[in-house]
Design an enzyme around this catalytic site. Structure first.
Site, PDB file in Angstrom:
ATOM      1  N   ALA A   1       0.992  -1.366   0.066  1.00 29.14           N
ATOM      2  CA  ALA A   1      -0.093   0.078  -0.071  1.00 29.14           C
ATOM      3  C   ALA A   1       0.693   1.285   0.013  1.00 29.14           C
ATOM      4  O   ALA A   1       1.957   1.372   0.831  1.00 29.14           O
ATOM      5  CB  ALA A   1      -1.012  -0.097   1.231  1.00 29.14           C
TER       6      ALA A   1
ATOM      7  N   CYS B   1      -2.389  -8.916   5.158  1.00 30.52           N
ATOM      8  CA  CYS B   1      -1.890  -7.542   5.740  1.00 30.52           C
ATOM      9  C   CYS B   1      -2.117  -7.642   7.240  1.00 30.52           C
ATOM     10  O   CYS B   1      -3.429  -7.803   7.705  1.00 30.52           O
ATOM     11  CB  CYS B   1      -2.870  -6.443   5.209  1.00 30.52           C
TER      12      CYS B   1
ATOM     13  N   GLY C   1       8.849 -12.792   2.314  1.00 33.20           N
ATOM     14  CA  GLY C   1       9.310 -12.459   3.634  1.00 33.20           C
ATOM     15  C   GLY C   1      10.853 -12.358   3.815  1.00 33.20           C
ATOM     16  O   GLY C   1      11.495 -13.476   3.713  1.00 33.20           O
TER      17      GLY C   1
ATOM     18  N   ARG D   1       9.945  -5.056   0.626  1.00 32.99           N
ATOM     19  CA  ARG D   1      10.536  -3.958   1.114  1.00 32.99           C
ATOM     20  C   ARG D   1      11.873  -3.677   0.409  1.00 32.99           C
ATOM     21  O   ARG D   1      12.322  -2.553   0.225  1.00 32.99           O
ATOM     22  CB  ARG D   1      10.632  -3.954   2.633  1.00 32.99           C
TER      23      ARG D   1
END
Length: 338
Positions: A18, A100, A201, A225
């Site tokens: 998001a 999420c 992950g 990320r």
């Protein structure tokens, strides 16, 4: 591998995030080697479908195929209608978010909070799969806390419902993003179901990507990320998985041009006022760990004009040529004074 009729060029995917994986960023990641990308989470509430935020999130103009939209909610019929709405607006794959961990999402009984209610999970999966004639995928976590890891049960529900692909983040809902991701649960799920499984992950390097694929036997990996500010990580990992060899750090000139392209697409997508402000986080990620990056980020955050922001970024990367033709991450502060 493939998702339904769509053959993917590799098994290194972009995770939906998001506020990050908007259309300009997804497109950039695909251009730099990602085999697949999923949109930001779109709310299932029909009152939100025509808002400016949702309209941007489901905007696929010019995007490389396949176009995948992630939907979130807790009501089976509402999610089914949301899936149909997005397919009517260009989605070729629907992804259901049950992964999420963000509090405001879970407080609405959405995202990974759904893992606490397996009968509801089954109803949602059945409703969405029945509603559309495109592949439906699912993203989950290992469970809702460490004492209640039910990913294996949910994976079997997904397989029975006709889910085409399952992505698993190796943490529970309660873990959020703290601690280390674990891959034993992903490996157990992969061994138990016949549908493709994607591991997600803490995959931050080519070596970690290979390690996770070998350990879990997963069909693909998903990068989140670690791609922020380094979208070329997809070609680095793909190249390493295929050849066992490392690509060098990107050229300063290449990244300078890449950022200019990204920012201009970002401004066009959001408009000048919102674009210059939402671009700050991307710029901050790009310059993180580069010589002078933190001082530049602080100055850049004060700029409120797209042209000034573009010029500042160009000047920053002009400075990077001082340290070589390739980016120099983590260069010691002493080198700056040399």
């Amino acid at each position: 591998m493939n998702i339904g009729p769509y053959i993917l060029r590799n098994n290194v995917f972009v995770a939906p995030m998001a506020g990050v994986t908007d259309r300009p960023f997804r497109q950039l990641c695909k251009e730099l080697g990602a085999g697949y990308a999923v949109s930001e989470m779109a709310a299932s509430n029909p009152r939100l479908w025509k808002t400016e935020k949702t309209s941007r999130r489901i905007n696929h103009d010019g995007e490389m195929e396949p176009r995948a939209v992630q939907i979130a909610g807790a009501d089976p019929q509402m999610l089914a209608e949301c899936a149909k709405f997005n397919v009517d607006h260009g989605a070729q794959i629907i992804d259901i978010n049950m992964g999420c961990p963000v509090k405001k999402v879970c407080n609405s009984w959405c995202g990974s909070a759904l893992l606490q209610d397996e009968p509801l999970v089954a109803r949602i999966l059945d409703a969405v799969v029945s509603a559309v004639d495109v592949p439906v995928t699912l993203k989950i976590r290992t469970g809702w806390d460490r004492l209640n890891k039910n990913a294996l049960k949910v994976a079997r529900l997904a397989e029975t419902a006709g889910i085409t692909m399952l992505t698993m983040h190796g943490r529970t809902r309660a873990d959020g993003y703290k601690g280390d991701a674990e891959y034993d649960t992903i490996a157990a799920v992969k061994a138990a179901v016949s549908i493709p499984v994607v591991a997600n992950g803490d995959i931050t390097t080519p070596e970690k990507a290979r390690q996770v694929l070998e350990y879990t036997k997963a069909d693909a990996i998903m990068i989140g990320r670690a791609a922020q500010g380094r979208p070329w990580i997809f070609r680095e990992i793909d190249h390493f998985l295929r050849t066992g060899e490392y690509l060098p750090q990107p050229l300063v000139r290449e990244v300078q041009l890449l950022m200019d392209e990204h920012l201009r697409a970002h401004y066009q997508f959001y408009g000048d006022y919102l674009g210059v402000r939402t671009a700050r986080k991307h710029i901050g990620w790009y310059v993180q760990d580069l010589p002078g990056g933190e001082a530049f980020r602080q100055r850049m955050n004060l700029l409120e004009d797209c042209g000034q922001q573009l010029e500042a970024v160009k000047s920053f990367f002009d400075m990077q040529f001082t340290y070589g033709e390739r980016l120099q991450y983590g260069l010691a502060e002493s080198a700056l004074a040399a």
